[in-house]
Design an enzyme around this catalytic site. Structure first.
Site, PDB file in Angstrom:
ATOM      1  CE  LYS A   1      -4.411  -1.702   1.675  1.00  0.00           C
ATOM      2  NZ  LYS A   1      -5.507  -1.552   2.636  1.00  0.00           N
TER       3      LYS A   1
ATOM      4  CE  LYS B   1      -5.489  -8.482  -1.799  1.00  0.00           C
ATOM      5  NZ  LYS B   1      -5.465  -7.986  -0.419  1.00  0.00           N
TER       6      LYS B   1
ATOM      7  CE  LYS C   1     -14.025  -4.499  -0.075  1.00  0.00           C
ATOM      8  NZ  LYS C   1     -13.907  -4.493   1.385  1.00  0.00           N
TER       9      LYS C   1
END
Ligand code: AMP
Ligand code: TRP
Length: 325
Positions: A112, A192, A195
């Site tokens: 992230k 993966k 969202k």
């Protein structure tokens, strides 16, 4: 008394097949075995950029879809994380027994920080500490999650050991429970399903759009023409077939793909039909539930009340152990 189970989901985007297969289905399967508590984790969701004016709607949408998928609010507790402020209080305390070097190792933080490199903040760094607080505030023993969260649960266990050693035996070490679908890949067949990436199939997505996305999804990269034999072992669409299709359909596409008897499009049609058949009843329930704002808010309020009571008791014990009372 049943052991407690805790898990959470972020209200940061549409709930997708990765969430459904990796977490939600397992939550539902474990409902009766445990005293199950589920949280819409809004404090976690704000660690990356988001639209504040959309948050309440996203929370209600997430609540409606998880209930529609089978998370029976009569047999579990469902609440919004930020309505129980003890989560952040315990997070602060746990931060003092968490090693920075452990947080720096976290795969999700590394990912992230790259993805949101302009906004890497302390909340994102402390994300796993808040997650540990979520779980142990209720002294939960079982934590059903997808594989991407296993590292965070391992860190939670480490934090518990350190806390118990420093302040005396207080919390049980929780155990991650992984389902059959540990890590669902996105439509690109590489990353993966997530969202925050444009690679998902939404649980509430329109069937036509689902089939359209599937038709464009990446399969065996070596299979360029329909006449090339394919290798199902390295095809993400084939992996997904295992979760939705019947054994004879799986056997059929496996056999026919290898000899170029069928093309990818035919395989995707079978998958699409089966995905849609499974999620259509969920979508119908969701369509009905999502407008029942008061009903959803009442469920969340009842969940919140129960969690506030448990959290208050745990925090009294914690404050006392820390010498704060
Ligand atoms: P999140 O959407 O990040 O809040 O994740 C909610 C739950 O879904 C967590 O238990 C995740 O581990 C799980 N999950 C999310 N994406 C996937 C995926 N692609 N495959 C399997 N599990 C997933
Ligand atoms: N971090 C989890 C995720 O993104 C969500 C989450 C927050 C969670 N708190 C939790 C999961 C506690 C299990 C237990 O997937």
């Amino acid at each position: 008394m049943k052991d407690k189970l805790f898990s959470g989901i972020q209200p940061s985007g549409d709930i997708h097949l990765g969430n459904y297969l990796g977490a939600l289905k397992n939550w539902i399967a474990l409902l009766d075995e445990y005293d199950a508590i589920f949280s819409i984790v809004d404090y976690h969701a704000i660690t990356v950029p988001y639209e504040a004016h959309e948050l309440q709607q996203r929370i209600l949408d997430a609540t409606a879809i998880v209930i529609a998928a089978g998370l029976d609010p009569e047999r579990s507790t469902l609440f919004v994380q930020s309505t129980v402020p003890e989560h952040t209080e315990l997070c602060w305390i746990l931060g003092t027994v968490t090693r920075i070097s452990d947080l720096e190792r976290m795969t999700q933080f590394k990912q992230k920080s790259q993805q949101f490199y302009q906004t890497v903040n302390m909340g994102l760094f402390a994300y796993p500490v808040l997650q540990a607080a979520d779980i142990i505030l209720y002294k939960a023993k079982a934590v059903p999650v997808g594989e991407d969260q296993a590292q965070h649960i391992e860190l939670c266990r480490e934090i518990v050991r350190k806390f118990n050693k420093t302040y005396g035996e207080t919390f049980p070490e929780p155990q991650a429970i992984l389902g059959e679908a540990k890590r669902i890949l996105g439509l690109d067949g590489q990353a993966k399903m997530s969202k925050t990436m444009d690679n998902t199939i939404g649980l509430a997505e329109d069937p036509k759009s689902i089939q359209k996305k599937l038709n464009k999804a990446v399969t065996d990269p070596a299979r360029v023409r329909k006449t090339d034999p394919g290798n199902p072992n390295i095809c993400n669409i084939f992996t997904l077939q295992h979760f939705f299709s019947t054994p004879s359909e799986i056997e059929y596409v496996d056999r026919e793909c290898r000899v170029a008897g069928i093309g990818c499009l035919e395989c995707k049609k079978i998958l699409g039909k089966n995905i849609i058949a499974e999620i259509l009843p969920i979508q119908e329930k969701y369509e009905n539930l999502k407008y029942q704002k008061k009903y959803l808010q009442d469920i969340l309020a009842a969940g919140s009340k129960r969690c506030q009571e448990i959290a208050a008791t745990t925090m009294e014990e914690v404050r006392e152990k820390l010498g704060m009372r």
